[in-house]
Design an enzyme around this catalytic site. Structure first.
Site, PDB file in Angstrom:
ATOM      1  N   HIS A 173       0.862  -1.179   0.000  1.00 26.95           N
ATOM      2  CA  HIS A 173       0.000   0.000   0.000  1.00 26.95           C
ATOM      3  C   HIS A 173       0.903   1.235   0.000  1.00 26.95           C
ATOM      4  O   HIS A 173       0.683   2.152  -0.780  1.00 26.95           O
ATOM      5  CB  HIS A 173      -0.917  -0.028   1.209  1.00 26.95           C
ATOM      6  CG  HIS A 173      -1.924   1.069   1.224  1.00 26.95           C
ATOM      7  ND1 HIS A 173      -2.804   1.271   0.180  1.00 26.95           N
ATOM      8  CD2 HIS A 173      -2.189   2.037   2.136  1.00 26.95           C
ATOM      9  CE1 HIS A 173      -3.580   2.318   0.454  1.00 26.95           C
ATOM     10  NE2 HIS A 173      -3.217   2.802   1.629  1.00 26.95           N
ATOM     11  N   HIS A 183      -0.848   8.524  -5.161  1.00 28.18           N
ATOM     12  CA  HIS A 183      -1.907   7.675  -4.612  1.00 28.18           C
ATOM     13  C   HIS A 183      -3.176   7.882  -5.428  1.00 28.18           C
ATOM     14  O   HIS A 183      -3.780   8.942  -5.402  1.00 28.18           O
ATOM     15  CB  HIS A 183      -2.152   8.035  -3.152  1.00 28.18           C
ATOM     16  CG  HIS A 183      -3.022   7.061  -2.418  1.00 28.18           C
ATOM     17  ND1 HIS A 183      -3.792   6.114  -3.057  1.00 28.18           N
ATOM     18  CD2 HIS A 183      -3.237   6.885  -1.087  1.00 28.18           C
ATOM     19  CE1 HIS A 183      -4.458   5.410  -2.152  1.00 28.18           C
ATOM     20  NE2 HIS A 183      -4.129   5.855  -0.957  1.00 28.18           N
ATOM     21  N   PHE A 241      -9.035   4.611   4.246  1.00 29.85           N
ATOM     22  CA  PHE A 241      -9.691   5.365   5.312  1.00 29.85           C
ATOM     23  C   PHE A 241     -10.945   4.614   5.743  1.00 29.85           C
ATOM     24  O   PHE A 241     -11.686   4.074   4.918  1.00 29.85           O
ATOM     25  CB  PHE A 241     -10.095   6.756   4.805  1.00 29.85           C
ATOM     26  CG  PHE A 241      -8.992   7.789   4.807  1.00 29.85           C
ATOM     27  CD1 PHE A 241      -7.683   7.458   5.087  1.00 29.85           C
ATOM     28  CD2 PHE A 241      -9.287   9.117   4.518  1.00 29.85           C
ATOM     29  CE1 PHE A 241      -6.675   8.424   5.081  1.00 29.85           C
ATOM     30  CE2 PHE A 241      -8.297  10.088   4.504  1.00 29.85           C
ATOM     31  CZ  PHE A 241      -6.987   9.743   4.793  1.00 29.85           C
TER      32      PHE A 241
END
Length: 408
Positions: A302, A337, A396
């Site tokens: 990630h 990202h 998130f």
């Protein structure tokens, strides 16, 4: 149990539109990060992003259909067109009920929302476009793809922040395994580099503020990292039941052998400090795959370049793999990202690693954080034959997803 393979790939990214341009940039370690020029960012704390400056929808779409699509929808459709052509996928009306679309977005048509809100404020409700809602809502990327292809099977859009693309591919593979579909167009997309998007992530103190060196701002696992860099784009794969793919002579990139999905149940933005959710996602994927930890030859992390997240992911990988931890890299060091598109593009990376036998680097890794002590393929690509690759995505809200792609 039915097996699921990847037979087609499509990419729209800040370092290349199309899989060939994309992977060439990965091999060369090119950064797609640059100063923001498509709006006035002079008062913003972060004044750079991985925006796709040279994307011209008229090259890929006719002008009328392009005008009726939000930017994120254009990305998803263009990536899908490439993936379908790459797969050589054809189906007739009798098969259409067995062809599905699962394509999600973390944010959807944010630019459309901003533009139309300004129209409302300046000119009243009569100035609002009748295409506002279909251009704004997340599910219409999947809807447009379904309409374009005539795919009448399962059709929906997962929304799980930065894990969206991985969840879409994982759930698509599960739908084929359980016999609900034979083919799934799956992936993720986002295009949220707008004034409100940049201001919002900046207000949350999530973004790098290295305005004097934007190309060096995304630096996962480096001691000098100070936040992530916003990117945009889409990754789409054609998932196909293995026997169907082989029967038509399709080229197979790899098999989706493992999928793990967990929740942190901890915080709206921060990862759980122990990395337990990430650990469980990786272990679930390994368990489903039937592979041992030492069978994994590469992990696409990630790796967002946030001070907290990179340390937690490193610890989680060490917990799962121990001394067997393979080379790890974060391609976000180059692409930024991509939010809801990240997991899908990074799954594409894993599939291409199997095919091309090249591990992409983590660029800008000049001063490794002592707490980040794995092999991150620092700064230069590396030749390696990999039998199975893992991709991690953590979003998130505590959404975690892990995928494993293996040679078929």
């Amino acid at each position: 149990m039915r097996s699921v393979v990847i037979t087609g790939i499509g990419v729209v990214s800040p370092i290349g539109v199309g899989k060939e341009a994309f992977f060439e940039s990965l091999e060369q370690g090119r950064s797609g990060v640059r100063p923001i020029t498509h709006f006035d960012a002079s008062e913003f704390t972060t004044r750079f992003s991985a925006y796709i400056d040279d994307f011209d929808p008229s090259v890929f779409l006719n002008p009328k259909e392009a005008r009726r699509m939000a930017r994120f929808q254009q990305f998803a459709v263009v990536a899908t067109d490439e993936a379908v052509a790459d797969a050589g996928l054809e189906f007739d009306k009798a098969e259409a009920d067995r062809v599905g679309v699962i394509v999600g977005s973390g944010i959807g048509g944010l630019q459309v929302m901003e533009d139309q809100n300004q129209r409302l404020a300046e000119g009243g409700p009569r100035k609002v476009s009748p295409f506002l809602v279909p251009m704004m809502i997340v599910d219409l990327a999947a809807g447009l793809i379904s309409i374009r292809l005539g795919a009448r099977g399962i059709n929906y859009a997962p929304v799980s922040a930065c894990a969206t693309g991985s969840h879409a591919i994982g759930e698509g593979a599960e739908a084929i395994r359980r016999g609900q579909a034979d083919v799934i167009i799956a992936g993720g997309v986002d295009a949220a580099i707008t004034p409100l998007g940049v201001a919002g992530f900046g207000a949350a103190r999530a973004l790098s503020t290295r305005n004097d060196e934007p190309e060096r701002a995304s630096r996962p696992f480096d001691a000098g990292r100070d936040g992530f860099v916003m990117g945009e784009g889409s990754g789409i794969v054609v998932l196909e039941e293995r026997e169907r793919a082989l029967a038509r002579g399709a080229r197979v990139y790899g098999e989706v052998v493992g999928y793990g999905a967990t929740g942190d149940a901890y915080h709206i933005t921060a990862p759980e400090p122990s990395g337990d959710g990430a650990v469980r996602a990786m272990r679930h994927a390994l368990d489903q795959s039937g592979l041992a930890s030492h069978d994994i030859g590469y992990i696409n992390a990630h790796g967002t370049s946030t001070p907290q997240g990179d340390v937690i992911e490193t610890a989680a990988v060490k917990t799962v793999f121990g001394a067997d931890a393979p080379p790890v890299s974060s391609t976000k060091s180059m692409t930024g990202h991509l939010l809801g598109g990240a997991g899908a593009v990074e799954t594409v990376v894993c599939a291409l690693v199997l095919e091309r036998e090249v591990l992409p680097p983590t660029i800008n890794l000049d001063d490794p954080d002592p707490e980040c002590d794995l092999d991150y393929v620092a700064n230069r690509a590396r030749r390696a034959r990999v039998e199975a690759a893992m991709s991690n995505s953590f979003g998130f809200g505590g959404h975690n997803a892990t995928l494993i792609i293996a040679r078929s």
